[in-house]
Scaffold this motif. Structure first.
Motif, mmCIF file in Angstrom:
data_model
loop_
_atom_site.group_PDB
_atom_site.id
_atom_site.type_symbol
_atom_site.label_atom_id
_atom_site.label_comp_id
_atom_site.label_asym_id
_atom_site.label_seq_id
_atom_site.Cartn_x
_atom_site.Cartn_y
_atom_site.Cartn_z
ATOM 1 N N PHE A 191 -1.148 -13.636 -0.703
ATOM 2 C CA PHE A 191 -0.106 -13.878 0.606
ATOM 3 C C PHE A 191 -0.839 -12.110 1.280
ATOM 4 O O PHE A 191 -0.429 -11.489 1.777
ATOM 5 C CB PHE A 191 0.738 -14.194 0.429
ATOM 6 C CG PHE A 191 1.597 -14.008 1.911
ATOM 7 C CD1 PHE A 191 1.113 -15.231 2.189
ATOM 8 C CD2 PHE A 191 2.379 -13.474 2.150
ATOM 9 C CE1 PHE A 191 2.028 -15.161 3.484
ATOM 10 C CE2 PHE A 191 2.415 -13.163 3.526
ATOM 11 C CZ PHE A 191 2.758 -14.282 4.077
ATOM 12 N N ALA A 192 -0.719 -11.361 -0.112
ATOM 13 C CA ALA A 192 -0.556 -10.148 0.401
ATOM 14 C C ALA A 192 -2.086 -9.776 1.469
ATOM 15 O O ALA A 192 -1.797 -8.233 2.071
ATOM 16 C CB ALA A 192 -0.967 -8.959 -0.395
ATOM 17 N N SER A 193 -3.210 -10.372 1.382
ATOM 18 C CA SER A 193 -4.747 -10.133 1.921
ATOM 19 C C SER A 193 -4.954 -8.788 1.291
ATOM 20 O O SER A 193 -5.453 -7.736 1.368
ATOM 21 C CB SER A 193 -4.146 -9.914 3.523
ATOM 22 O OG SER A 193 -5.407 -10.108 4.271
ATOM 23 N N SER A 194 -5.350 -9.176 0.685
ATOM 24 C CA SER A 194 -7.137 -8.681 -0.315
ATOM 25 C C SER A 194 -7.586 -7.622 0.056
ATOM 26 O O SER A 194 -7.127 -6.035 0.252
ATOM 27 C CB SER A 194 -7.093 -8.884 -1.614
ATOM 28 O OG SER A 194 -8.102 -9.890 -1.270
ATOM 29 N N SER A 229 -6.044 2.334 -8.845
ATOM 30 C CA SER A 229 -5.031 2.471 -7.974
ATOM 31 C C SER A 229 -4.518 1.378 -9.646
ATOM 32 O O SER A 229 -4.180 0.759 -9.169
ATOM 33 C CB SER A 229 -4.629 1.435 -7.540
ATOM 34 O OG SER A 229 -4.905 0.467 -7.098
ATOM 35 N N GLN A 230 -5.116 0.525 -10.277
ATOM 36 C CA GLN A 230 -5.118 -0.120 -11.125
ATOM 37 C C GLN A 230 -4.668 -1.019 -10.755
ATOM 38 O O GLN A 230 -3.794 -1.657 -11.532
ATOM 39 C CB GLN A 230 -4.849 0.520 -12.382
ATOM 40 C CG GLN A 230 -5.175 1.809 -13.535
ATOM 41 C CD GLN A 230 -4.184 1.786 -14.902
ATOM 42 O OE1 GLN A 230 -3.933 1.176 -15.539
ATOM 43 N NE2 GLN A 230 -3.396 2.886 -14.641
ATOM 44 N N SER A 284 -8.093 -2.145 2.120
ATOM 45 C CA SER A 284 -8.797 -0.721 2.530
ATOM 46 C C SER A 284 -7.357 0.071 2.705
ATOM 47 O O SER A 284 -8.147 1.531 3.181
ATOM 48 C CB SER A 284 -9.134 -1.111 4.035
ATOM 49 O OG SER A 284 -7.396 -1.814 4.775
ATOM 50 N N LYS A 285 -6.016 0.310 2.346
ATOM 51 C CA LYS A 285 -5.090 1.135 2.944
ATOM 52 C C LYS A 285 -5.023 1.844 1.858
ATOM 53 O O LYS A 285 -4.502 2.938 1.780
ATOM 54 C CB LYS A 285 -4.012 0.419 3.050
ATOM 55 C CG LYS A 285 -4.013 -0.559 4.248
ATOM 56 C CD LYS A 285 -2.812 -0.858 4.691
ATOM 57 C CE LYS A 285 -3.087 -1.571 6.300
ATOM 58 N NZ LYS A 285 -3.215 -0.197 7.365
ATOM 59 N N ALA A 321 0.813 -1.607 -0.411
ATOM 60 C CA ALA A 321 0.337 -0.140 0.150
ATOM 61 C C ALA A 321 0.804 1.306 -0.027
ATOM 62 O O ALA A 321 0.665 2.130 -0.650
ATOM 63 C CB ALA A 321 -0.612 0.191 1.618
ATOM 64 N N GLU A 322 2.130 1.622 0.400
ATOM 65 C CA GLU A 322 3.493 2.844 0.777
ATOM 66 C C GLU A 322 3.675 3.019 -0.864
ATOM 67 O O GLU A 322 3.645 3.450 -1.248
ATOM 68 C CB GLU A 322 3.745 2.136 1.885
ATOM 69 C CG GLU A 322 5.078 3.083 2.275
ATOM 70 C CD GLU A 322 4.658 4.756 3.184
ATOM 71 O OE1 GLU A 322 5.397 5.528 2.565
ATOM 72 O OE2 GLU A 322 3.716 4.651 2.950
#
Length: 366
Positions: free
Chosen positions: A254-257, A268-269, A262-263, A234-235
């Protein structure tokens, strides 16, 4: 010999019957789960554990597995391999679990390979698509989720064939997880006649992505395939948007969608590959029961919770195909039979009669 009155004898029998029914059976099934419950990746581990606990709690209320309760012991490893090693040593040699269950992460799981080989305690449903768990491992393992190579191919097909990108950079978490997916993504790119435009790296459990971003921005990349957890990714997206760079993004399950999405406050495509269907919209009894349980507990419907729930469901259906006490070889064989034969699961995953591999699903943030 003393004689008992019928009423006293009946009370005596009912008392001990109640005690026996309430007492845990000697055949209870003990599982050990090492995940991140603290630290920057804690939402992934918390949700995985929650999904499994919700299913096992309901299972145990309804009699467990042939009367045996499933005891899930969850320990925090902060997504750090050294803690995973300590947790695994405890599970195998002190707790003497029947199986390790739902372990989270490639570097953490890789750190316990030697223990798995020595003890031959099964590792069931790890939350990783790493190839070392699939290419003739020397320990007992059952993978429910699709491989990272399958996810990588889906992402590159999306970026190249669907969106028309040919200059694709990689953002890589600098550990075994990143190395595994770098290889998979590079393989998928080469299948299209391409090479990574640039490769930027960052340290696990940090948001230190600025150096990687600058490296990628200096290239001609128009898209980035990202490997990491929700906070650094997200950063990275937020910082790239501040540079007014219109990039397309992909990342793996794995990133946890839900946590990643939410961040993000701006379009963001982004496309995220998933290994389970969308729990909010999937059809069938499994989905209906999952949503009812989550709604009753006021919990969100996330892919990670659903994956933890499905891990527990598949394990339990396999365990019911075997007699007690728990037998590793029987349960491992039954797990594969569940995937091949269970019509509810095949419908859920949309597996055709001739299909062998589990499919890849998608989430988007446009």
């Amino acid at each position: 010999m003393p004689k008992f009155k019928p009423s006293i004898l009946l009370i005596f029998c009912l008392f001990w019957a109640d005690k026996l029914l309430a007492a845990p059976t000697q055949f209870n099934i003990k599982l050990g789960m090492s995940v991140a419950l603290s630290g920057p990746a804690s939402e992934i581990g918390r949700q995985l554990a929650l999904g499994s606990q919700i299913y096992f709690e309901q299972l145990n209320k309804n009699g467990g597995v042939h009367g045996a309760l499933v005891e899930l012991d969850v320990k925090d490893d902060r997504y750090e391999p050294s803690h995973t090693v300590n947790n695994t040593r405890y599970f195998i040699y002190e707790k003497k679990v029947h199986a390790l269950f739902g372990y989270m992460g490639t570097p953490t799981t890789s750190a316990v390979k030697s223990m798995l080989e020595h003890a031959q305690t099964p590792l069931l449903m790890p939350y990783t698509g790493a190839e070392f768990l699939r290419k003739k491992p020397k320990f007992k393992v059952f993978n429910l989720r699709a491989s990272y190579l399958d996810e990588a191919k889906e992402q590159i097909n999306h970026l190249v064939d669907e969106l028309g990108h040919s200059k694709i950079a990689l953002l890589i978490q600098a550990d075994e997880f990143g190395i595994t997916l770098q290889k998979s993504l590079t393989t998928a790119l080469r299948m299209k006649g391409l090479e990574p435009q640039a490769i930027g790296r960052f340290r696990r459990n940090t948001n230190e992505v600025e150096k990687a971003l600058n490296q990628i921005l200096q290239s001609e990349a128009t898209a980035v395939a990202m490997v990491g957890t929700y906070e650094p990714l997200a950063e990275f997206i937020r910082l790239s948007q501040q540079h007014k760079k219109q990039l397309a993004f992909t990342t793996v399950s794995f990133a946890s969608s839900e946590d990643l999405l939410s961040k993000l406050s701006h379009p963001s495509q982004l496309m995220i590959t998933e290994v389970v269907p969308n729990p909010a919209s999937c059809k069938g009894n499994i989905c209906d029961n999952f949503r009812a349980l989550l709604n009753a507990q006021s919990q969100p419907l996330t892919h990670a919770i659903f994956e933890g729930y499905l891990n527990a469901l598949v394990f339990s259906r396999a365990a019911k195909m075997c007699p007690l006490p728990f037998n590793n070889n029987c349960v491992l064989k039954a797990l594969q039979n569940v995937i091949n034969q269970d019509l509810e699961l095949r419908h859920l995953f949309k597996i055709s009669p001739t299909q062998k591999k589990l499919p890849i699903f998608r989430s988007y943030h446009t």
